[in-house]
Enzyme design. Structure first.
Site, PDB file in Angstrom:
ATOM      1  N   ASP A   1       3.740   0.707   1.120  1.00 36.05           N
ATOM      2  CA  ASP A   1       3.732   1.755   0.105  1.00 36.05           C
ATOM      3  C   ASP A   1       4.645   2.906   0.499  1.00 36.05           C
ATOM      4  O   ASP A   1       4.882   3.164   1.678  1.00 36.05           O
ATOM      5  CB  ASP A   1       2.308   2.260  -0.160  1.00 36.05           C
ATOM      6  CG  ASP A   1       1.624   2.822   1.076  1.00 36.05           C
ATOM      7  OD1 ASP A   1       1.783   2.231   2.165  1.00 36.05           O
ATOM      8  OD2 ASP A   1       0.918   3.841   0.958  1.00 36.05           O
TER       9      ASP A   1
ATOM     10  N   GLU B   1      -1.118   3.601   3.103  1.00 32.59           N
ATOM     11  CA  GLU B   1      -0.939   4.521   4.223  1.00 32.59           C
ATOM     12  C   GLU B   1      -0.513   5.898   3.749  1.00 32.59           C
ATOM     13  O   GLU B   1      -0.956   6.914   4.289  1.00 32.59           O
ATOM     14  CB  GLU B   1       0.110   3.976   5.197  1.00 32.59           C
ATOM     15  CG  GLU B   1       0.112   4.666   6.566  1.00 32.59           C
ATOM     16  CD  GLU B   1       0.991   5.909   6.632  1.00 32.59           C
ATOM     17  OE1 GLU B   1       0.884   6.663   7.628  1.00 32.59           O
ATOM     18  OE2 GLU B   1       1.781   6.146   5.693  1.00 32.59           O
TER      19      GLU B   1
END
EC number: 3.5.1.18
Length: 375
Positions: free
Chosen positions: A68, A133
């Site tokens: 991400d 994250e």
């Protein structure tokens, strides 16, 4: 084109704004499965994670990272489309180029090279990859660690591919991170007309001496590996927006970045003691983002330092500066956790980029670390 650059560009082209993976993990797995990795996918509340392992024996060397990326912000601020990988003047541009799709690509190409040359390597190679994250990080790495811990599985060495290099590629390895503890404090008063202060109680005036005391406190002096614990106010809000009203409450948000000299509970106790001493009527909500972790210099850091020097001629320094990372979760099941990746000058900024020349060198560093520990 260098294979690490090619894969990095494919990953950048995946729209993977947190917590969306955008196809990055399938792209990685399409390269890992033919190498003999056994893969477990773990989905949690819209987050994609996987744990992949080649081998059944120890030691286990794990590469950890996230697919991400942070949002792009206004597209008109970018000189190129953030999801169209573009090379300009030796730099590969795109959201996630440095944080951390270059590292993900380098993981894969380093492993491909190592397995081709050492198909019967000792120990096991593993990857722990998440798409959570950059967000709240509640359904990503921590969930995989929970699963492994419940099964009694541990990791011997872990390299997190965070962009750690500072001024020169290869100059910094993170071998620990400070903890992060946030507080949301509301001090209650009595609202009233500003011309009749005896009929009101100003919470800002009441809080000010306590804030001054907290701001001036020495929490600790740090240690050989961590700077002193820091307490910082990030936001203050009080009042109704009028100049003639004493507010009924004031809200303060603050954060500790704390070393291994402290515990979250110990910091909470000291803050409450100050607030109580000043006789405040208050509500305080806490959020612990992560405890500090630290890896003493050892086999992993030495192998990584040697690999960096071989590839770049740079002598990497160990550091614990910066924010939190998923290393805080992995440290629960791994005694040696370090972070290493590209230069971090453009991460989370518009026109994020990574040097094209650094991509094969990054893969080479991961490859040589594999050779030193599992070859």
């Amino acid at each position: 084109m260098n294979p690490t650059q090619a894969l990095t560009e494919q990953l950048i082209a995946c729209h993977s704004v947190t917590p969306v993976d955008g196809g990055c993990q399938d792209l990685m797995l399409s390269r890992l499965l033919p190498l003999g990795f056994v893969v477990e996918k773990l989905h949690s509340n819209g987050v994609d994670n996987f744990w992949a392992r080649r081998g059944t024996d120890g030691p286990v060397l794990c590469f950890a990272g996230h697919t991400d990326v942070v949002p792009t912000g206004p597209l008109h601020d970018w000189t190129t489309d953030p999801f169209v990988p573009t090379v300009q003047e030796g730099m590969l541009h795109g959201r996630g180029a440095a944080d951390m799709k270059a590292s993900l690509a380098a993981f894969v190409t380093a492993i491909e090279r190592f397995v081709a040359e050492c198909p019967d390597h000792k120990g096991s190679i593993a990857l722990l990859i998440t798409s959570d994250e950059e967000g709240v990080a509640t359904d990503g790495t921590v969930k995989v660690v929970d699963l492994l811990q419940a099964r009694g599985e541990s990791i011997d060495y872990c390299i997190v591919g965070e962009p750690t290099s500072d001024r020169r590629f290869g100059d910094t390895i993170k071998n620990g991170r400070r903890g992060s503890l946030s507080g949301n404090l509301t001090v209650k008063g009595i609202q009233g007309h500003i011309a009749y202060p005896h009929l009101a109680r100003n919470p800002i005036h009441q809080l000010a001496p306590a804030l001054a005391e907290l701001a001036g406190m020495e929490w600790d002096r740090g240690n050989d590996y961590f700077p002193p614990t820091s307490w910082q106010v990030s936001n203050i809000h009080g009042g109704a927006g009028a100049t003639n009203i004493i507010p009924g409450s004031v809200n303060v948000q603050f954060n500790f970045r704390f070393s291994t000299e402290q515990t979250a509970d110990g910091l909470k106790q000291r803050v409450h003691a100050v607030l109580d001493q000043h006789g405040l009527e208050y509500d305080l909500q806490w959020n612990l983002s992560g405890n500090p972790f630290f890896t003493a210099p050892g086999e992993l850091s030495r192998a990584l330092q040697a690999a960096i020097e071989t590839e770049t001629g740079v002598q990497a320094q160990l550091s614990t500066t910066g924010g939190t990372s998923d290393g805080r979760f992995i440290a629960r099941i791994c005694k040696q956790v370090v972070e290493f990746g590209p230069i971090n000058a453009t991460i989370h900024k518009v026109n994020e980029c990574v040097a094209v020349d650094d991509l094969p060198r990054l893969s080479g560093i991961y490859y040589q670390t594999l050779c030193r520990l599992l070859g």
